[in-house]
Structures are given as C-alpha cells and as structure tokens.
Design an enzyme around this catalytic site. Structure first.
Site, mmCIF file in Angstrom:
data_model
loop_
_atom_site.group_PDB
_atom_site.id
_atom_site.type_symbol
_atom_site.label_atom_id
_atom_site.label_comp_id
_atom_site.label_asym_id
_atom_site.label_seq_id
_atom_site.Cartn_x
_atom_site.Cartn_y
_atom_site.Cartn_z
ATOM 1 N N ARG A 1 56.742 41.202 29.659
ATOM 2 C CA ARG A 1 56.063 40.082 28.992
ATOM 3 C C ARG A 1 54.894 39.533 29.803
ATOM 4 N NH1 ARG A 1 60.867 36.144 27.241
ATOM 5 N NH2 ARG A 1 62.025 37.288 28.846
ATOM 6 N N ALA B 1 12.680 28.142 56.683
ATOM 7 C CA ALA B 1 13.052 28.544 55.327
ATOM 8 C C ALA B 1 12.629 29.975 55.051
ATOM 9 C CB ALA B 1 12.408 27.602 54.316
#
Length: 461
Positions: free
Chosen positions: A14, A385
């Site tokens: 199940r 960055a």
C-alpha cells in the site's frame, strides 16, 4: 537477558513503492532505524531483524546506519530470513534455530511502528519481570480501533483473549482496547508452543497472538499515548506520523528555550541539536546531523542539512549542506554552501554566492554574485562581485589558494590550479592564470582601446 526481534520482512504494497516499507524515512531516519533506536535504554544481549522483501537492501541500510551512530556498544545486528510472509507467528518461528538454548526474554517489535518511546518499552519490560509473565503485551485504547486486533482482559489486566479485527463479531468490535503488536515473551515458554501454531483463519496466516491461549500468565500494559503505537501502511499514515513526530520535536525545543516563529511551517529532524536562544524563522527546514549554537537566527526560507552553525550566526533564504559556519558570520540572502564548505568567524557570504569545498578564513567577505569551488582563503580577504574560481578543466578539479588580506576585483576569474599570495590586489575584470607573490597588483586584461569618430557603417539599401 533480553533479545529483541524486529519484524521487517514485508514489502508494504500500500506504500506503492519498490522500496521496502521499513526503509521509508521519517524525520531523517528510516522506520526500522527508529524502532532500533527505541530500544537503546534497555540492556540487550541479542538484536535480530527478520527480513524478507529486498532483504539485502534492508541489511545494507541498517549496517550503514549502525556504523554512523554511537550504538557500537550494542550487540551486532543478526539478520533472519523469512522467505514467505505468512504472518507474525510464522516470522517468529524463523527464530527457532537462532535462539536455540536462549533462556532470556524476547521483545518483539514491528519495523513499521516508529513512534514508540524508549520509556514505554522500559515500562513494558519492568511489568514483565515484576510479574514473571510468560508474555506481556502492549495495548492501547483507541478512539477508532477499526483494523486492529482487540484485547480482552480481566480486572487484573490478565489477558483472556486476543481476536483479530477481521475475525471479531460486531459485539467484540465495541471493545476499544487493541493489540499494539508489541510483545515480550519468556522465550523458553514461547519456544515450546511455536511449532504448533496453525493458520486457522480467513487469511491462512500464523498469528503470534494465537500463542496467548497457551501461555500463562499473560498480562496487558496500556500505553499512555496511543499515538506511539500507530503503524504505517500507506503514505497517508506516513504523513500522519510525521506530523506527530514534528509536534514532539518542536515541543521539546520550545521547552528548551528555542524560539520557533510559525512552528507549522518549520520542520526539524530529531537528529538536530539546538541551543537556547536560537530563533528559527518560518519556512525553515533543519535536517540530518545539524547543530545550531546559541543566539543564531535561521531563516526565513532556509534549509540546513548535516551542518554545524556557530553562535550568533544569521542565515537568510539560504541552503547549507555538509558545511560549517563559525560564530558571528552572516549568510545570505540566497547563498548556497555545500560540499564541506567551512566559513570562519565574522565572515559575510552574501547574495547569490555559491561555495563548494571552500575554506574561508576569519573576517573574509564574499558579498555577492560569486562562485568559489575547491578554494582556500585566508583572513580578511575581500571577494568582489562576480568572481569565479574556474576549478574544473573538463576532467579534473583543481585548487585555488588566496592569501590573507588579498582583494579580488569584481568580475574576475581565477583559473585553477593557482595560488595568490598575501595582500594581493587583483584588478577588476582580470583573468588570472599564473601564480602571484605577496604584495602585488595584478592586471590581467586587454588594454582599453578608444577610436574617436568611429561609428558602425550603415547597411546598404
């Protein structure tokens, strides 16, 4: 002497899964691991796991889990094959050659009942020994007992009869006291009658409960919280037990001085360790062997897995896995730390930064839009960055080393393997391919060319 036997042979059809039911996970552990864990407060001489469906997978999972935990002082796991699943009685029959001559007690547990508390097992064993029972069974009074076998006792809790739900009459089904499927037997008594079990029922299975009529005395012990004995047969049951486990875990940490903002949106594995004054924001998920020290604030919207977070750390909208963050550092928003990244104290790992297998020194800043993989950075390094360590050549990974005090200009690429010394400055937009000694300025880009009066020619009509 106590031997434990865990029933873990079934497939669990199940669940709609190729994975054995007992290997489905709940709160960071498999179901069968949780059952083993519930026995860690009693003295055990034998640990037997009855396996059947995909037995090799179950064995591998349990052996691997045992190697990772600290329960090596317990006796080694013994695996017993049940090639056909013909009921609980048939499963325990498989123990006969393995427990021949054993004179102690046998504790029988189900591999799909994962919420049982160690305190409950201790109470069951205490009653069993105190009354010198042939068998002691764990029972519970359920609001809705449909599907469970009913237990009928006298005023002294001595069991008179156990009847499976499918075999009960309508009158018998009004009894809400159910069999939890957890038993303690005096093995020599059980051993004598096991071979005589018969499959005289609708399912043609051998029920372990049928031994009760041949044993004496048999006593029932009610569990205080019936939720402990809830079994898992399908995904809905798994979700229900997950909710129960999460409530337990969160209640524990709230009582210990942890703040959970909107607990319903937070999930925490019970393998996680938190200190007082930690704050967990909404939509945050803590998994595996994670620890978070005092005064740290995690989330909102963060996932931390198998990682250690120091004191006074903030993690905002970020993912951290298999990594370490030291005290007073700030992570995020939208950072990703993975692959054994180690962040020093007082660091900043900011917006859209990814670190993989990177060791970052104290007071280093990687503020935004960067990828550092297989890199070692010293202290007080500043990464501009858009900086990237080009660590993969298509076949192998290579290391980048950056000394303390070095500053990397924005939009730079460091092509590994490469070493930059201390107090180096890399000009913005550089592609650095060669080693750089201490105290240098590096400019690795084409010279800008300006051509006055030039413009793109108009296309001919």
């Amino acid at each position: 002497m106590i031997a434990i036997a865990i029933l873990a042979a079934g497939r669990g059809t199940r669940m709609k899964s190729d994975l054995p039911k007992v290997l489905h996970e709940l709160g960071g552990r498999t179901l069968v691991e949780r059952v083993l864990q519930s026995c860690q407060e009693i003295e055990i001489s034998r640990r037997l796991v009855i396996v059947g469906y995909r037995s090799e997978l179950v064995k591998e999972s349990l052996i691997e889990a045992q190697e990772k935990t600290k329960d090596r002082e317990f006796p080694p796991l013994e695996f017993v094959e049940q090639t056909e699943q013909l009921g609980t009685g048939h499963a325990i029959q498989q123990l006969l050659p393995h427990l021949e001559g054993f004179q102690g007690d046998l504790l029988v547990l189900n591999g799909d009942v994962p919420l049982l508390r160690a305190e409950t097992i201790k109470q069951l064993m205490a009653v069993h020994k105190q009354h010198q029972n042939s068998a002691t069974i764990l029972t519970a009074n359920l609001p809705d007992p449909q599907g469970y076998g009913r237990v009928f006792t006298d005023s002294q809790n001595l069991v008179q009869q156990i009847i499976e739900d499918r075999d009960c009459t309508q009158a018998q089904k009004q009894n809400h006291r159910i069999n939890a499927g957890i038993y303690c037997f005096h093995w020599p008594d059980l051993e004598k009658i096991l071979p005589d079990l018969k499959a005289d029922n609708d399912q043609k299975e051998y029920y372990l409960t049928d031994t009760v009529s041949s044993l004496s005395p048999v006593m029932a012990v009610d569990v205080e919280d019936y939720q402990e004995i809830l079994g898992i047969n399908d995904r809905k049951h798994l979700a229900t037990t997950s909710d129960i486990l999460q409530t337990r875990i969160k209640d524990k940490w709230l009582r210990a001085g942890v703040t959970l903002i909107d607990p319903h949106s937070i999930t925490i594995d019970d393998t996680v360790e938190l200190q007082a004054d930690v704050v967990i924001e909404p939509q945050t998920h803590l998994r595996g062997k994670t620890s978070i020290a005092s005064r740290s604030r995690i989330g909102p919207g963060s996932l931390i897995e198998n990682s250690q977070i120091g004191e006074n750390v903030t993690v905002l909208y970020s993912v951290i896995s298999d990594s370490i963050v030291a005290e007073n550092s700030r992570i995020g928003p939208y950072a990703h730390l993975r692959g054994h990244a180690q962040i020093g104290a007082n660091c900043r790992v900011g917006n859209f930064v990814e670190l993989k297998n990177a060791q970052i020194g104290d007071r280093t800043n990687i503020a935004h839009l960067s990828y550092l993989g297989d890199a070692t950075l010293g202290e007080k390094v500043n990464i501009g960055a858009g900086t990237i360590t080009a660590n993969y050549d298509g076949k192998n990974k290579h290391k980048t080393q950056i000394g303390s005090g070095t500053k990397i200009g924005s939009n730079s690429v460091l092509v590994a393997p490469i070493t930059l010394g201390e107090n180096v400055t890399v000009a913005a937009g550089s592609v650095v391919t060669e080693e750089v000694p201490n105290d240098c300025l590096v400019i690795a880009r084409s010279r800008q060319v300006v051509k006055p009066g030039w413009k793109l020619k108009e296309p001919e009509k």
